[in-house]
Design a protein around this motif. Structure first.
Motif, short mmCIF file in Angstrom:
data_model
loop_
_atom_site.label_atom_id
_atom_site.label_comp_id
_atom_site.label_asym_id
_atom_site.label_seq_id
_atom_site.Cartn_x
_atom_site.Cartn_y
_atom_site.Cartn_z
N THR A 75 0.84 -1.20 0.00
CA THR A 75 0.00 0.00 0.00
C THR A 75 0.87 1.24 0.00
O THR A 75 2.03 1.21 0.42
CB THR A 75 -0.91 0.03 1.23
N PHE A 76 0.30 2.35 -0.45
CA PHE A 76 1.01 3.62 -0.47
C PHE A 76 1.23 4.07 0.97
O PHE A 76 0.30 4.06 1.78
CB PHE A 76 0.19 4.66 -1.24
N PRO A 77 2.45 4.50 1.34
CA PRO A 77 2.75 4.90 2.72
C PRO A 77 2.14 6.27 3.05
O PRO A 77 2.83 7.28 3.13
CB PRO A 77 4.27 4.93 2.76
N MET A 78 0.82 6.30 3.25
CA MET A 78 0.09 7.54 3.46
C MET A 78 0.55 8.27 4.73
O MET A 78 0.70 9.48 4.73
CB MET A 78 -1.39 7.21 3.54
N LEU A 79 0.74 7.55 5.83
CA LEU A 79 1.14 8.17 7.10
C LEU A 79 2.52 8.82 6.98
O LEU A 79 2.72 9.96 7.41
CB LEU A 79 1.11 7.13 8.22
N LEU A 85 5.18 15.72 4.73
CA LEU A 85 4.60 16.91 4.13
C LEU A 85 4.15 17.91 5.19
O LEU A 85 4.41 19.11 5.08
CB LEU A 85 3.43 16.53 3.23
N GLY A 86 3.52 17.42 6.24
CA GLY A 86 3.08 18.30 7.33
C GLY A 86 4.25 18.94 8.06
O GLY A 86 4.22 20.14 8.36
N ALA A 87 5.28 18.17 8.37
CA ALA A 87 6.45 18.71 9.06
C ALA A 87 7.17 19.75 8.21
O ALA A 87 7.59 20.80 8.73
CB ALA A 87 7.41 17.57 9.42
N ALA A 88 7.29 19.50 6.92
CA ALA A 88 7.94 20.47 6.04
C ALA A 88 7.12 21.76 5.95
O ALA A 88 7.68 22.86 5.97
CB ALA A 88 8.12 19.86 4.65
#
Length: 107
Positions: A75-79, A85-88
């Motif tokens: 599965t795509f590593p969504m977490l 993305l959030g941290a950046a």
């Protein structure tokens, strides 16, 4: 469509094309995945062909494959993606806020 224009995707992608003085009627869209004609770009391994409009196809990855040419399994590593993305975004926002707030003038 007007009789001077071709059917979307070409006349070969429609089952019935009727032309009269004022219009061209394109009916019964053909499924390019089920035709005997060889596709210009066949779908890669681990994927299946699906129609995507007149004369167009898309290749959908079978489960559990994803990614470029359906080569990645699982599965795509969504977490992980969302966390990075959030941290950046937060880091860049704090940096810009800290460096640019001195330029804001108070009334």
């Amino acid at each position: 469509v007007p009789p001077t224009l071709e059917c979307p995707g070409g006349s070969d992608t429609w089952q019935d094309v009727t032309v009269d003085r004022s219009s061209r009627l394109c009916q019964g869209q053909r499924n390019p995945c089920n035709s005997s004609v060889e596709l210009a770009w066949p779908c890669p391994e681990n994927s299946v062909c699906a129609p995507d409009g007149p004369g167009l196809i898309q290749c959908l990855c079978d489960n559990p494959f994803h990614g470029y040419k359906c080569l990645r399994e699982g599965t795509f590593p969504m977490l992980l993606f969302g966390g990075i993305l959030g941290a950046a975004t937060v880091s860049l926002s704090l940096l810009l806020w800290g460096t640019q707030r001195r330029k804001a003038k108070t009334p």
